[in-house]
Design a protein around this motif. Sequence first.
Motif, short mmCIF file in Angstrom:
data_model
loop_
_atom_site.label_atom_id
_atom_site.label_comp_id
_atom_site.label_asym_id
_atom_site.label_seq_id
_atom_site.Cartn_x
_atom_site.Cartn_y
_atom_site.Cartn_z
N PRO A 1 -14.56 4.59 15.23
CA PRO A 1 -14.69 6.05 15.19
C PRO A 1 -13.78 6.77 14.21
O PRO A 1 -14.13 7.82 13.70
CB PRO A 1 -14.40 6.48 16.62
N THR A 2 -12.62 6.22 13.89
CA THR A 2 -11.71 6.90 12.97
C THR A 2 -11.75 6.32 11.55
O THR A 2 -11.17 6.89 10.64
CB THR A 2 -10.26 6.82 13.48
N GLY A 3 -12.42 5.20 11.38
CA GLY A 3 -12.51 4.57 10.07
C GLY A 3 -11.35 3.66 9.72
O GLY A 3 -11.32 3.09 8.64
N VAL A 4 -10.41 3.48 10.63
CA VAL A 4 -9.22 2.68 10.34
C VAL A 4 -9.58 1.23 10.00
O VAL A 4 -9.01 0.65 9.07
CB VAL A 4 -8.24 2.73 11.54
N VAL A 5 -10.53 0.65 10.73
CA VAL A 5 -10.91 -0.75 10.49
C VAL A 5 -11.52 -0.91 9.10
O VAL A 5 -11.17 -1.81 8.35
CB VAL A 5 -11.87 -1.25 11.59
N ARG A 6 -12.43 -0.01 8.76
CA ARG A 6 -13.09 -0.11 7.46
C ARG A 6 -12.11 0.14 6.32
O ARG A 6 -12.15 -0.55 5.30
CB ARG A 6 -14.25 0.87 7.38
N ILE A 7 -11.24 1.12 6.46
CA ILE A 7 -10.24 1.38 5.42
C ILE A 7 -9.38 0.13 5.19
O ILE A 7 -9.14 -0.27 4.06
CB ILE A 7 -9.35 2.59 5.79
N ALA A 8 -8.95 -0.50 6.27
CA ALA A 8 -8.13 -1.71 6.15
C ALA A 8 -8.93 -2.84 5.47
O ALA A 8 -8.41 -3.53 4.59
CB ALA A 8 -7.64 -2.15 7.52
N GLN A 9 -10.18 -3.01 5.88
CA GLN A 9 -11.01 -4.07 5.31
C GLN A 9 -11.27 -3.84 3.83
O GLN A 9 -11.18 -4.76 3.03
CB GLN A 9 -12.34 -4.13 6.08
N TRP A 10 -11.57 -2.61 3.44
CA TRP A 10 -11.91 -2.32 2.06
C TRP A 10 -10.69 -2.20 1.16
O TRP A 10 -10.82 -2.15 -0.06
CB TRP A 10 -12.76 -1.05 1.99
N SER A 11 -9.50 -2.19 1.73
CA SER A 11 -8.27 -2.14 0.95
C SER A 11 -7.68 -3.52 0.70
O SER A 11 -6.72 -3.66 -0.07
CB SER A 11 -7.24 -1.26 1.66
N LYS A 12 -8.26 -4.55 1.31
CA LYS A 12 -7.74 -5.91 1.14
C LYS A 12 -7.90 -6.37 -0.30
O LYS A 12 -8.89 -6.08 -0.95
CB LYS A 12 -8.49 -6.88 2.06
N THR A 13 -6.91 -7.13 -0.76
CA THR A 13 -6.96 -7.69 -2.11
C THR A 13 -6.88 -9.21 -2.11
O THR A 13 -6.78 -9.83 -3.15
CB THR A 13 -5.80 -7.14 -2.96
N ASP A 14 -6.95 -9.81 -0.90
CA ASP A 14 -6.82 -11.26 -0.80
C ASP A 14 -8.15 -12.00 -0.82
O ASP A 14 -8.20 -13.22 -0.62
CB ASP A 14 -6.05 -11.63 0.47
N GLY A 15 -9.25 -11.28 -1.07
CA GLY A 15 -10.56 -11.91 -1.14
C GLY A 15 -11.29 -11.99 0.19
O GLY A 15 -12.42 -12.46 0.24
N THR A 16 -10.67 -11.53 1.28
CA THR A 16 -11.33 -11.60 2.58
C THR A 16 -12.06 -10.30 2.93
O THR A 16 -12.70 -10.21 3.96
CB THR A 16 -10.33 -11.92 3.71
N GLY A 17 -11.96 -9.30 2.08
CA GLY A 17 -12.68 -8.04 2.27
C GLY A 17 -13.99 -8.07 1.49
O GLY A 17 -14.59 -9.13 1.30
N VAL A 18 -14.42 -6.94 1.00
CA VAL A 18 -15.68 -6.87 0.25
C VAL A 18 -15.49 -7.14 -1.23
O VAL A 18 -16.48 -7.30 -1.95
CB VAL A 18 -16.39 -5.50 0.45
N CYS A 19 -14.26 -7.20 -1.70
CA CYS A 19 -13.97 -7.40 -3.12
C CYS A 19 -13.31 -8.76 -3.35
O CYS A 19 -12.70 -9.33 -2.44
CB CYS A 19 -13.04 -6.30 -3.63
N PRO A 20 -13.41 -9.28 -4.57
CA PRO A 20 -12.75 -10.56 -4.87
C PRO A 20 -11.23 -10.42 -4.90
O PRO A 20 -10.69 -9.32 -4.89
CB PRO A 20 -13.29 -10.93 -6.25
N VAL A 21 -10.55 -11.55 -4.97
CA VAL A 21 -9.09 -11.59 -5.00
C VAL A 21 -8.56 -10.69 -6.11
O VAL A 21 -9.05 -10.73 -7.24
CB VAL A 21 -8.59 -13.04 -5.21
N GLY A 22 -7.58 -9.85 -5.76
CA GLY A 22 -6.95 -8.96 -6.72
C GLY A 22 -7.65 -7.63 -6.90
O GLY A 22 -7.19 -6.80 -7.68
N PHE A 23 -8.76 -7.42 -6.19
CA PHE A 23 -9.53 -6.19 -6.31
C PHE A 23 -9.72 -5.55 -4.94
O PHE A 23 -9.61 -6.21 -3.92
CB PHE A 23 -10.90 -6.47 -6.93
#
Length: 123
Positions: free
Chosen positions: A11-33
Amino acid sequence: INIYEWTEEDPTGVVRIAQWSKTDGTGVCPVGFRVPTLTELKTETLDNGVTDSATAFSNFLKFPVAGTRNTFDGSMYGQGSWGNVWTSSANGSNYQSVNFDSRNANWNNNNRANGLSVRCVEN
């Protein structure tokens, strides 16, 4: 479950913000992005000469007019007419995006179930 959320209830978007801010390759972007914030994406687009879909494509980020995935049935529409790009910024139960068509470019709030394009940026 919220019909405007295609992921887990957030409901607050905290989970998605954390997921989309990851740079280790476990989010939606590749490593370093990561997915940029609204402020970052506005700086590189709306504040830097992007005024419509033509200038969005000529921008170094090369935004396509990919259209949108429908919230309710998953169908695609608007291809070739407009583009929308997610940011990692939330506004209550919505997420913020940069949008453009043949006449305009702006930022907007979109419900989370919309399927918009994502552009990863180097961290």
